[in-house]
Design a protein around this motif. Structure first.
Motif, mmCIF file in Angstrom:
data_model
loop_
_atom_site.group_PDB
_atom_site.id
_atom_site.type_symbol
_atom_site.label_atom_id
_atom_site.label_comp_id
_atom_site.label_asym_id
_atom_site.label_seq_id
_atom_site.Cartn_x
_atom_site.Cartn_y
_atom_site.Cartn_z
ATOM 1 N N ALA A 88 0.819 -1.218 0.000
ATOM 2 C CA ALA A 88 0.000 0.000 0.000
ATOM 3 C C ALA A 88 0.851 1.267 0.000
ATOM 4 N N LEU A 89 2.128 1.166 0.368
ATOM 5 C CA LEU A 89 3.004 2.337 0.334
ATOM 6 C C LEU A 89 3.174 2.895 -1.074
ATOM 7 N N SER A 90 2.921 2.079 -2.087
ATOM 8 C CA SER A 90 3.056 2.535 -3.470
ATOM 9 C C SER A 90 1.705 2.724 -4.162
ATOM 10 N N HIS A 91 0.631 2.734 -3.389
ATOM 11 C CA HIS A 91 -0.713 2.938 -3.952
ATOM 12 C C HIS A 91 -0.808 4.339 -4.553
ATOM 13 N N PRO A 92 -1.561 4.523 -5.648
ATOM 14 C CA PRO A 92 -1.657 5.858 -6.259
ATOM 15 C C PRO A 92 -2.390 6.896 -5.402
ATOM 16 N N ASN A 93 -3.174 6.455 -4.416
ATOM 17 C CA ASN A 93 -3.926 7.405 -3.596
ATOM 18 C C ASN A 93 -3.152 7.746 -2.324
ATOM 19 N N GLU A 94 -3.038 9.035 -2.017
ATOM 20 C CA GLU A 94 -2.219 9.456 -0.887
ATOM 21 C C GLU A 94 -2.813 9.086 0.467
ATOM 22 N N ILE A 95 -4.145 8.971 0.568
ATOM 23 C CA ILE A 95 -4.734 8.611 1.853
ATOM 24 C C ILE A 95 -4.485 7.130 2.147
ATOM 25 N N VAL A 96 -4.525 6.292 1.127
ATOM 26 C CA VAL A 96 -4.161 4.883 1.308
ATOM 27 C C VAL A 96 -2.709 4.797 1.791
ATOM 28 N N ARG A 97 -1.814 5.556 1.152
ATOM 29 C CA ARG A 97 -0.403 5.549 1.567
ATOM 30 C C ARG A 97 -0.246 6.075 2.993
ATOM 31 N N TYR A 98 -1.037 7.077 3.329
ATOM 32 C CA TYR A 98 -1.004 7.648 4.685
ATOM 33 C C TYR A 98 -1.290 6.558 5.731
ATOM 34 N N SER A 127 2.930 13.874 -1.360
ATOM 35 C CA SER A 127 1.884 14.409 -0.483
ATOM 36 C C SER A 127 2.484 14.877 0.839
ATOM 37 N N ARG A 128 2.197 16.110 1.238
ATOM 38 C CA ARG A 128 2.716 16.621 2.509
ATOM 39 C C ARG A 128 2.155 15.834 3.692
ATOM 40 N N PHE A 129 0.900 15.428 3.586
ATOM 41 C CA PHE A 129 0.261 14.701 4.681
ATOM 42 C C PHE A 129 0.872 13.308 4.848
ATOM 43 N N THR A 130 1.035 12.613 3.735
ATOM 44 C CA THR A 130 1.601 11.276 3.797
ATOM 45 C C THR A 130 3.080 11.321 4.163
ATOM 46 N N ARG A 131 3.781 12.333 3.691
ATOM 47 C CA ARG A 131 5.206 12.463 4.028
ATOM 48 C C ARG A 131 5.370 12.679 5.532
ATOM 49 N N LEU A 132 4.455 13.403 6.126
ATOM 50 C CA LEU A 132 4.501 13.604 7.572
ATOM 51 C C LEU A 132 4.320 12.267 8.301
ATOM 52 N N ALA A 133 3.356 11.465 7.830
ATOM 53 C CA ALA A 133 3.130 10.152 8.445
ATOM 54 C C ALA A 133 4.343 9.245 8.260
ATOM 55 N N LEU A 163 -1.875 20.978 9.393
ATOM 56 C CA LEU A 163 -0.745 20.067 9.236
ATOM 57 C C LEU A 163 0.298 20.339 10.309
ATOM 58 N N ARG A 164 0.491 21.611 10.691
ATOM 59 C CA ARG A 164 1.397 21.915 11.804
ATOM 60 C C ARG A 164 0.917 21.229 13.083
ATOM 61 N N LEU A 165 -0.403 21.197 13.291
ATOM 62 C CA LEU A 165 -0.936 20.500 14.458
ATOM 63 C C LEU A 165 -0.648 19.001 14.379
ATOM 64 N N GLN A 166 -0.778 18.425 13.188
ATOM 65 C CA GLN A 166 -0.450 17.005 13.018
ATOM 66 C C GLN A 166 1.020 16.745 13.325
#
Length: 219
Positions: A88-98, A127-133, A163-166
């Motif tokens: 799933a780390l290589s899935h095209p959707n960023e929320i799946v990767r997250y 993705s900034r969100f997934t990169r944070l995760a 995102l800063r809060l995350q």
């Protein structure tokens, strides 16, 4: 899972008992079906592109069946589900990767052999969100300083207050590993650019007290 007649204060969790396994499976299936029926938005990182009633119904942005499957693998903590998370780390959707990244973070040192793949995924993640995760996963899995520095940088500089809060919450979860970037936590306690930063200020104050050996309190 509680017997609220015999245990009204819900002290004894029955979920792990073998004699409740069938009922637990039934309830899980009912919950999964309900989440799909109402298009539950709870899997979307706050302020990510898919948020909103209309956009979250776009399956390209929010493929909920795939997301719930990966999230289930993320929280079951077994080694048997790790290959699904890896794929799933290589899935095209960023929320799946997250959610795949979250699964590695939850397992921590138990999946240290995946450090190289996590680092490579972090390097190419857009993705900034997934990169944070992924950054948090790198710290949890391998004490990776790049992941820690990324969390601190996001806390200081990301333009999105949520995102800063995350990032602040991630630094709290990594515990003592956050000590080298405590200056970023201090800097965030004086920032008031948005409603999100009020929450971030409180979160960082809480984490600082824990790291410095004080008694954590919520302002």
């Amino acid at each position: 899972m509680y017997d609220t007649d015999a245990d009204p204060h819900e002290v004894v969790n029955l979920a792990a008992r073998p004699d409740f396994r069938t009922e637990l499976a039934r309830l899980r299936q009912a919950l999964d079906a309900h989440m799909l029926a109402v298009n539950d938005n709870g899997f979307i990182p706050e302020s990510e592109t898919a948020e909103g009633y209309v956009r979250s119904r776009d399956r390209a942005l929010y493929p909920l069946p795939e997301i719930t499957a990966v999230a289930a693998s993320a929280i079951d903590r077994t080694q048997a589900s790790v290959p699904a998370l890896r794929d799933a780390l290589s899935h095209p959707n960023e929320i799946v990767r997250y959610w795949a990244a979250a699964g590695f973070r939850i397992r921590g040192r138990a999946v240290a052999t995946y450090r190289g793949q996590l680092a490579a995924t972090f390097d190419r993640e857009s993705s900034r969100f997934t990169r944070l995760a992924l950054a948090e996963a790198l710290v949890a899995v391998a004490h990776d300083r790049r992941g820690l520095d990324h969390l601190a940088s996001a806390l200081r500089h990301d333009p999105d207050g949520w995102l800063r809060l995350q990032a602040a919450n991630a630094l709290d979860r990594v515990g003592r590993d956050a000590l080298p970037v405590i200056d970023a936590l201090y800097a965030a306690t004086t920032r008031f650019a948005s409603d999100a930063d009020t929450h971030t200020r409180n979160a960082c104050s809480y984490t600082i007290r824990k790291l410095e050996g004080g008694s954590p309190s919520i302002p």
